[in-house]
Design a protein around this motif. Structure first.
Motif, PDB file in Angstrom:
ATOM      1  N   LYS A  80      -2.946  10.833  -0.280  1.00 45.04           N
ATOM      2  CA  LYS A  80      -2.667  12.136  -0.891  1.00 45.04           C
ATOM      3  C   LYS A  80      -1.280  12.663  -0.535  1.00 45.04           C
ATOM      4  N   MET A  81      -0.630  12.059   0.487  1.00 43.75           N
ATOM      5  CA  MET A  81       0.716  12.464   0.866  1.00 43.75           C
ATOM      6  C   MET A  81       1.780  11.552   0.263  1.00 43.75           C
ATOM      7  N   LEU A  82       1.403  10.651  -0.610  1.00 42.46           N
ATOM      8  CA  LEU A  82       2.356   9.745  -1.226  1.00 42.46           C
ATOM      9  C   LEU A  82       3.350  10.526  -2.096  1.00 42.46           C
ATOM     10  N   PRO A  83       4.649  10.373  -1.870  1.00 43.96           N
ATOM     11  CA  PRO A  83       5.635  11.099  -2.693  1.00 43.96           C
ATOM     12  C   PRO A  83       5.723  10.509  -4.099  1.00 43.96           C
ATOM     13  N   ILE A  84       5.116  11.187  -5.043  1.00 45.04           N
ATOM     14  CA  ILE A  84       5.062  10.723  -6.428  1.00 45.04           C
ATOM     15  C   ILE A  84       6.120  11.465  -7.243  1.00 45.04           C
ATOM     16  N   GLU A  85       6.821  10.720  -8.081  1.00 43.45           N
ATOM     17  CA  GLU A  85       7.876  11.311  -8.895  1.00 43.45           C
ATOM     18  C   GLU A  85       7.298  12.288  -9.919  1.00 43.45           C
ATOM     19  N   ARG A  86       8.160  13.203 -10.357  1.00 44.65           N
ATOM     20  CA  ARG A  86       7.754  14.231 -11.321  1.00 44.65           C
ATOM     21  C   ARG A  86       8.162  13.812 -12.729  1.00 44.65           C
ATOM     22  N   ASN A  87       7.362  14.238 -13.699  1.00 41.74           N
ATOM     23  CA  ASN A  87       7.691  13.962 -15.095  1.00 41.74           C
ATOM     24  C   ASN A  87       8.544  15.090 -15.669  1.00 41.74           C
ATOM     25  N   ALA A  88       8.744  15.079 -16.966  1.00 39.27           N
ATOM     26  CA  ALA A  88       9.601  16.076 -17.610  1.00 39.27           C
ATOM     27  C   ALA A  88       9.044  17.484 -17.481  1.00 39.27           C
ATOM     28  N   LYS A  89       7.726  17.608 -17.321  1.00 38.97           N
ATOM     29  CA  LYS A  89       7.104  18.931 -17.191  1.00 38.97           C
ATOM     30  C   LYS A  89       7.065  19.420 -15.739  1.00 38.97           C
ATOM     31  N   GLY A  90       7.605  18.642 -14.833  1.00 37.60           N
ATOM     32  CA  GLY A  90       7.595  19.032 -13.438  1.00 37.60           C
ATOM     33  C   GLY A  90       6.303  18.721 -12.713  1.00 37.60           C
ATOM     34  N   LEU A  91       5.422  17.945 -13.321  1.00 38.43           N
ATOM     35  CA  LEU A  91       4.149  17.572 -12.718  1.00 38.43           C
ATOM     36  C   LEU A  91       4.213  16.138 -12.201  1.00 38.43           C
ATOM     37  N   PRO A  92       3.374  15.788 -11.227  1.00 38.41           N
ATOM     38  CA  PRO A  92       3.343  14.380 -10.778  1.00 38.41           C
ATOM     39  C   PRO A  92       3.005  13.456 -11.933  1.00 38.41           C
ATOM     40  N   GLU A  93       3.747  12.350 -12.036  1.00 37.99           N
ATOM     41  CA  GLU A  93       3.557  11.448 -13.167  1.00 37.99           C
ATOM     42  C   GLU A  93       2.212  10.731 -13.135  1.00 37.99           C
ATOM     43  N   ILE A  94       1.539  10.715 -11.980  1.00 37.70           N
ATOM     44  CA  ILE A  94       0.219  10.101 -11.866  1.00 37.70           C
ATOM     45  C   ILE A  94      -0.459  10.674 -10.631  1.00 37.70           C
ATOM     46  N   HIS A  95      -1.791  10.747 -10.659  1.00 35.41           N
ATOM     47  CA  HIS A  95      -2.526  11.232  -9.498  1.00 35.41           C
ATOM     48  C   HIS A  95      -2.716  10.082  -8.510  1.00 35.41           C
ATOM     49  N   TYR A  96      -2.673  10.413  -7.227  1.00 37.97           N
ATOM     50  CA  TYR A  96      -2.738   9.365  -6.212  1.00 37.97           C
ATOM     51  C   TYR A  96      -4.058   8.605  -6.244  1.00 37.97           C
ATOM     52  N   THR A  97      -5.138   9.236  -6.706  1.00 33.17           N
ATOM     53  CA  THR A  97      -6.426   8.545  -6.754  1.00 33.17           C
ATOM     54  C   THR A  97      -6.413   7.394  -7.756  1.00 33.17           C
ATOM     55  N   ARG A  98      -5.615   7.503  -8.808  1.00 32.49           N
ATOM     56  CA  ARG A  98      -5.529   6.420  -9.782  1.00 32.49           C
ATOM     57  C   ARG A  98      -4.797   5.218  -9.193  1.00 32.49           C
ATOM     58  N   ILE A  99      -3.808   5.479  -8.349  1.00 33.37           N
ATOM     59  CA  ILE A  99      -3.125   4.378  -7.663  1.00 33.37           C
ATOM     60  C   ILE A  99      -4.087   3.694  -6.696  1.00 33.37           C
ATOM     61  N   TYR A 100      -4.869   4.499  -5.975  1.00 31.09           N
ATOM     62  CA  TYR A 100      -5.842   3.928  -5.046  1.00 31.09           C
ATOM     63  C   TYR A 100      -6.892   3.108  -5.781  1.00 31.09           C
ATOM     64  N   ARG A 101      -7.361   3.586  -6.932  1.00 32.16           N
ATOM     65  CA  ARG A 101      -8.372   2.843  -7.690  1.00 32.16           C
ATOM     66  C   ARG A 101      -7.803   1.515  -8.204  1.00 32.16           C
ATOM     67  N   SER A 102      -6.549   1.518  -8.615  1.00 29.80           N
ATOM     68  CA  SER A 102      -5.919   0.265  -9.049  1.00 29.80           C
ATOM     69  C   SER A 102      -5.840  -0.725  -7.890  1.00 29.80           C
ATOM     70  N   PHE A 103      -5.475  -0.226  -6.721  1.00 28.18           N
ATOM     71  CA  PHE A 103      -5.390  -1.098  -5.545  1.00 28.18           C
ATOM     72  C   PHE A 103      -6.753  -1.674  -5.185  1.00 28.18           C
ATOM     73  N   ARG A 104      -7.806  -0.856  -5.214  1.00 31.41           N
ATOM     74  CA  ARG A 104      -9.145  -1.342  -4.886  1.00 31.41           C
ATOM     75  C   ARG A 104      -9.642  -2.333  -5.932  1.00 31.41           C
ATOM     76  N   ARG A 105      -9.296  -2.106  -7.201  1.00 27.89           N
ATOM     77  CA  ARG A 105      -9.721  -3.043  -8.240  1.00 27.89           C
ATOM     78  C   ARG A 105      -9.045  -4.398  -8.065  1.00 27.89           C
ATOM     79  N   TRP A 106      -7.739  -4.390  -7.789  1.00 25.60           N
ATOM     80  CA  TRP A 106      -7.029  -5.653  -7.576  1.00 25.60           C
ATOM     81  C   TRP A 106      -7.534  -6.362  -6.325  1.00 25.60           C
ATOM     82  N   GLN A 107      -7.887  -5.590  -5.301  1.00 27.11           N
ATOM     83  CA  GLN A 107      -8.427  -6.215  -4.082  1.00 27.11           C
ATOM     84  C   GLN A 107      -9.785  -6.837  -4.339  1.00 27.11           C
ATOM     85  N   ALA A 108     -10.647  -6.128  -5.070  1.00 26.74           N
ATOM     86  CA  ALA A 108     -11.994  -6.635  -5.328  1.00 26.74           C
ATOM     87  C   ALA A 108     -11.977  -7.859  -6.239  1.00 26.74           C
ATOM     88  N   GLU A 109     -11.021  -7.931  -7.152  1.00 30.81           N
ATOM     89  CA  GLU A 109     -10.963  -9.047  -8.098  1.00 30.81           C
ATOM     90  C   GLU A 109     -10.151 -10.230  -7.577  1.00 30.81           C
TER      91      GLU A 109
END
Length: 286
Positions: free
Chosen positions: A58-87
């Motif tokens: 949750k402390m991962l420094p995520i870049e901002r998009n044009a609207k000033g919001l994080p370009e992705i939520h950290y939980t989606r990055i974590y889910r991608s990592f867990r999926r790649w690990q499980a597969e």
């Protein structure tokens, strides 16, 4: 080896071309649903950033998009990592790095160095044990590397209270399986290990795979030398261990996520460790 500065540069971020060459062929991609908001390249680099910085997700420094919001939520990055690990994608990326080293003739398998390392676990979790030698609760792994500090085999993991000597007999099949997969020949190779691995069963396991052990005899509290012929032992090869496997462990400490184990799930911690060993192998090309 020490005179070339390229040996000391461990990548912590991959370019688009490097990602497509070394990582993308081994990743599983979704075939259904909407297109992801972030490319796989940026998602993978965010995972490497967590590994290198050692911060919480949750402390991962995520870049901002044009609207000033994080370009992705950290939980989606974590889910991608867990999926790649499980597969099994993380293991496939590591195996691909070893195969690339063999194809580029960067592996020197005349001598294989092995050792164990213990990581303290402050938050608890599975696959843990108290190590009376290290005076900490954690887990340990036993990896192998060649003479050029390239990690060549998937490590064997165990709780911290287990003795390292029996773990060698579990790790050797993974070493020979990796050699078979990349087309390398380990016949006649020397396996250099610490004195804690000195036992008849370990020496027999190495001999049965066509390799020769280089292990100092463990006196085990004897007051007189052991009877019988002396074991074959080359002090120069044994001294080389400290410039290879210990250097790999020092490079591993560059990734702050591995200095202490904060993951309660051991598979997550081992996936991070496998990624760190992959980055060590990719230092020749990145």
């Amino acid at each position: 080896m020490t005179g070339n500065p390229r040996w000391q540069v461990i990548p912590v971020k991959l370019s688009q071309a490097q990602f497509e060459e070394f990582v993308l062929p081994h990743l599983s991609t979704g075939r259904r649903g909407p297109r992801p908001a972030l490319t796989l390249h940026k998602t993978f680099n965010y995972i490497l950033q967590v590994l290198y910085m050692g911060c919480q997700w949750k402390m991962l420094p995520i870049e901002r998009n044009a609207k000033g919001l994080p370009e992705i939520h950290y939980t989606r990055i974590y889910r991608s990592f867990r999926r790649w690990q499980a597969e099994g994608c993380i293991d496939a990326i590591f195996a691909g790095s070893v195969s690339r080293l063999h194809d580029d003739s960067l592996l020197d398998l005349t001598v294989v160095h092995g050792d164990g390392t213990t990581t303290a676990a402050k938050k608890g979790g599975d696959n843990l044990g108290y190590s009376g030698h290290k005076h900490l609760k954690g887990d340990k792994v036993v990896p192998f590397c060649d003479r050029h500090c390239n990690v060549i085999a998937p490590f064997v993991s165990a709780p911290g209270n287990r003795n390292e000597s029996p773990l060698l007999r579990e790790a050797l099949p993974k070493l020979t399986a990796m050699a078979r997969a990349i087309g390398a020949d380990l016949q006649g190779a020397i396996v250099s290990l610490d004195g804690v691995y000195d036992c008849r069963a370990n020496r027999r396991a190495i001999f049965n795979r066509g390799m020769a052990p280089n292990i100092p005899e463990n006196p085990r509290g004897r007051k007189t030398p052991k009877r019988g012929h002396k074991r074959r032992f080359d002090p120069a090869i044994f001294e080389e261990r400290f410039r290879t496997i210990e250097r790999v462990f020092a490079w591993e400490d560059k990734f702050r996520r591995l200095l202490l184990r904060f993951e309660r799930i051991s598979e997550v911690h081992y996936a991070f460790k496998t990624l760190a060993y992959t980055m060590i192998n990719l230092r020749h090309d990145c």
